[in-house]
Design a protein around this motif. Structure first.
Motif, short mmCIF file in Angstrom:
data_model
loop_
_atom_site.label_atom_id
_atom_site.label_comp_id
_atom_site.label_asym_id
_atom_site.label_seq_id
_atom_site.Cartn_x
_atom_site.Cartn_y
_atom_site.Cartn_z
N LEU A 86 0.83 -1.20 0.00
CA LEU A 86 0.00 0.00 0.00
C LEU A 86 0.86 1.25 0.00
CD1 LEU A 86 -2.53 1.72 0.31
CD2 LEU A 86 -2.52 1.19 2.76
N ARG A 87 1.90 1.28 0.82
CA ARG A 87 2.76 2.45 0.88
C ARG A 87 3.46 2.70 -0.46
NH1 ARG A 87 4.51 0.82 6.95
NH2 ARG A 87 3.19 2.32 8.04
N GLU A 88 3.89 1.63 -1.10
CA GLU A 88 4.52 1.76 -2.41
C GLU A 88 3.52 2.24 -3.45
OE1 GLU A 88 6.88 -1.01 -5.73
OE2 GLU A 88 6.25 -1.86 -3.81
N THR A 89 2.30 1.69 -3.41
CA THR A 89 1.26 2.11 -4.35
C THR A 89 0.92 3.58 -4.16
OG1 THR A 89 0.30 -0.12 -4.39
CG2 THR A 89 -1.12 1.69 -5.09
N LYS A 90 0.84 4.03 -2.90
CA LYS A 90 0.53 5.43 -2.63
C LYS A 90 1.60 6.34 -3.21
CE LYS A 90 -0.80 8.54 1.14
NZ LYS A 90 0.31 9.51 1.17
N ARG A 91 2.87 5.96 -3.08
CA ARG A 91 3.94 6.78 -3.64
C ARG A 91 3.81 6.89 -5.16
NH1 ARG A 91 7.02 4.04 0.42
NH2 ARG A 91 7.62 2.42 -1.08
N LYS A 92 3.46 5.80 -5.82
CA LYS A 92 3.32 5.82 -7.28
C LYS A 92 2.11 6.65 -7.72
CE LYS A 92 5.67 1.41 -8.03
NZ LYS A 92 5.57 0.02 -8.51
N TYR A 93 1.02 6.55 -6.97
CA TYR A 93 -0.16 7.33 -7.31
C TYR A 93 0.07 8.81 -7.06
CZ TYR A 93 -3.43 3.57 -8.40
OH TYR A 93 -4.09 2.53 -9.01
N GLU A 94 0.87 9.14 -6.04
CA GLU A 94 1.22 10.53 -5.81
C GLU A 94 2.02 11.10 -6.99
OE1 GLU A 94 1.46 10.66 -0.91
OE2 GLU A 94 3.21 10.08 -2.10
N SER A 95 2.86 10.27 -7.59
CA SER A 95 3.60 10.69 -8.77
C SER A 95 2.66 10.95 -9.94
CB SER A 95 4.64 9.63 -9.14
OG SER A 95 5.34 9.98 -10.32
N VAL A 96 1.69 10.06 -10.14
CA VAL A 96 0.69 10.26 -11.20
C VAL A 96 -0.10 11.54 -10.95
CG1 VAL A 96 -1.43 9.33 -12.21
CG2 VAL A 96 0.50 7.80 -11.75
N LEU A 97 -0.45 11.77 -9.69
CA LEU A 97 -1.19 12.99 -9.34
C LEU A 97 -0.39 14.24 -9.68
CD1 LEU A 97 -3.63 14.32 -7.98
CD2 LEU A 97 -2.50 13.97 -5.78
N GLN A 98 0.89 14.23 -9.36
CA GLN A 98 1.75 15.38 -9.66
C GLN A 98 1.85 15.62 -11.16
OE1 GLN A 98 5.76 14.95 -8.22
NE2 GLN A 98 6.32 17.07 -8.65
N LEU A 99 2.01 14.55 -11.92
CA LEU A 99 2.08 14.68 -13.38
C LEU A 99 0.75 15.15 -13.96
CD1 LEU A 99 4.13 11.44 -14.14
CD2 LEU A 99 4.93 13.79 -14.35
N GLY A 100 -0.34 14.67 -13.41
CA GLY A 100 -1.66 15.10 -13.88
C GLY A 100 -1.88 16.58 -13.66
N ARG A 101 -1.44 17.07 -12.51
CA ARG A 101 -1.57 18.50 -12.25
C ARG A 101 -0.69 19.32 -13.19
NH1 ARG A 101 -1.37 17.76 -5.66
NH2 ARG A 101 -3.64 17.61 -5.33
N PHE A 158 -11.10 16.34 -13.93
CA PHE A 158 -11.93 15.32 -13.25
C PHE A 158 -11.07 14.12 -12.87
CE2 PHE A 158 -15.03 11.83 -13.12
CZ PHE A 158 -16.00 12.38 -12.30
N PHE A 159 -10.22 13.70 -13.76
CA PHE A 159 -9.29 12.59 -13.50
C PHE A 159 -8.38 12.92 -12.31
CE2 PHE A 159 -5.04 10.81 -14.25
CZ PHE A 159 -5.31 9.45 -14.33
N VAL A 160 -7.80 14.12 -12.32
CA VAL A 160 -6.88 14.53 -11.26
C VAL A 160 -7.61 14.63 -9.92
CG1 VAL A 160 -5.48 16.46 -10.41
CG2 VAL A 160 -5.28 15.72 -12.79
N SER A 161 -8.83 15.17 -9.94
CA SER A 161 -9.60 15.29 -8.71
C SER A 161 -9.89 13.93 -8.09
CB SER A 161 -10.92 16.02 -9.00
OG SER A 161 -11.73 16.07 -7.85
N SER A 162 -10.21 12.96 -8.91
CA SER A 162 -10.51 11.62 -8.41
C SER A 162 -9.27 10.94 -7.85
CB SER A 162 -11.12 10.76 -9.52
OG SER A 162 -12.35 11.30 -9.94
N ILE A 163 -8.12 11.11 -8.52
CA ILE A 163 -6.87 10.54 -8.02
C ILE A 163 -6.50 11.20 -6.68
CG2 ILE A 163 -4.41 10.22 -8.45
CD1 ILE A 163 -6.14 8.56 -10.25
N ASN A 164 -6.72 12.50 -6.60
CA ASN A 164 -6.42 13.22 -5.36
C ASN A 164 -7.24 12.68 -4.18
OD1 ASN A 164 -5.23 15.63 -3.89
ND2 ASN A 164 -7.41 16.06 -3.68
#
Length: 294
Positions: A86-101, A158-164
């Protein structure tokens, strides 16, 4: 015992769910399940993972640790691996969130440039009779690009908001419960060690009283530890199901919107937003935002 435990760690498999190749949107319109917050925030513990079986399970195990200078640490092997995942997945999703923004910022800047360019072409079309037609259709092209770009920006927002929401609320809620579980485990191990030491000591009237008190305290912390271990297991299960559900929709939205935009398919782009119940705010609206979720 250590060799058997490590052997188990090397062979155990943790299931990782996927959403397959399905391309159809599920009928359920909910974006995510709300996970009930059952625990307040606990201390932030930074511990090195040591694998052994969980208390009471078929793979129980204790591995000595110097964290308190004595005693041993209880670890649930399967749960520890899921928590680390979970911790590893959260780090990867945070990276996707940053790129999406970053992508939304670039798209917005591009829209502003296209809008200004379209206005410049339109003005020159009126003031340059010999090039009126050429400037005119370039102005119309930029206007169409702006319209499609605004639609794409709405989809990406909308995509970024949902990932956030998934990262900062759903995953974070589960990790807060994990912190409570880790704190309870440390307390449980400490009181278990106290009980073990008293049990090995001399027996007299005073010792028996202290032993009974230590036994009651140990049992209370054992119950707390086991309850939180169960809470973490349940939240991890619901989180995985929720993540798959949310991401299936959001990845489908992102793919369809981006594909339609770069193909110049205005109709498909608009249908994508309708499919996900997204509507754009009209230009000039207060607190301008290209996204409004119904």
């Amino acid at each position: 015992m250590t060799d058997g435990i490590l052997g188990k760690a090397a062979t155990m498999e943790i299931p990782i769910h996927g959403n397959g190749e399905a391309r159809q949107l599920p009928e359920d319109d909910g974006l995510e399940q709300d996970l009930q917050q059952v625990m307040v925030s606990g201390p932030n513990l930074n511990e090195t993972s040591i694998v052994s079986g969980g208390y009471g399970g078929s793979g129980d195990g204790l591995i000595p640790t110097e964290r308190f200078g004595r005693g041993s640490r209880t670890v649930d092997l399967e749960l520890e691996l899921q928590i680390e995942l979970l911790r590893e997945t959260k780090r990867k999703y945070e990276s996707v969130l940053q790129l999406g923004r970053a992508l939304t910022a670039h798209l917005y800047s591009l829209l502003q440039t296209q809008h200004a360019l379209g206005d410049a072409f339109a003005d020159l079309s009126q003031k340059s009779p010999e090039l009126q037609e050429e400037f005119g259709y370039n102005a119309e092209t930029q206007k169409l690009l702006c319209k499609n770009g605004e639609t794409l920006l709405g989809a990406v927002n909308f995509f970024v908001s949902s990932i956030n929401t998934l990262v900062t609320k759903t995953m974070e809620d589960t990790l807060m419960t994990v912190k409570q579980y880790e704190a309870a485990r440390l307390e449980y191990d400490a009181y278990r060690t106290d009980l073990e030491e008293l049990s090995l000591g001399p027996r007299d009237a005073g010792t028996r009283g202290r032993l009974e008190s230590a036994q009651a305290t140990f049992q209370a912390h054992r119950d707390k530890y086991e309850k939180l271990r169960g809470d973490v297991a349940i939240k991890l299960k619901f989180l995985e199901e929720n993540k798959i559900k949310v991401m299936h929709k959001q990845l489908l939205l992102f793919h369809n919107a981006v594909s339609a935009y770069f193909a110049g398919n205005q109709k498909q782009l608009e249908q994508t937003l309708q499919q996900f119940n997204i509507k754009l705010r009209p230009p000039g609206a207060e607190k301008p935002s290209w996204l409004e979720e119904q």
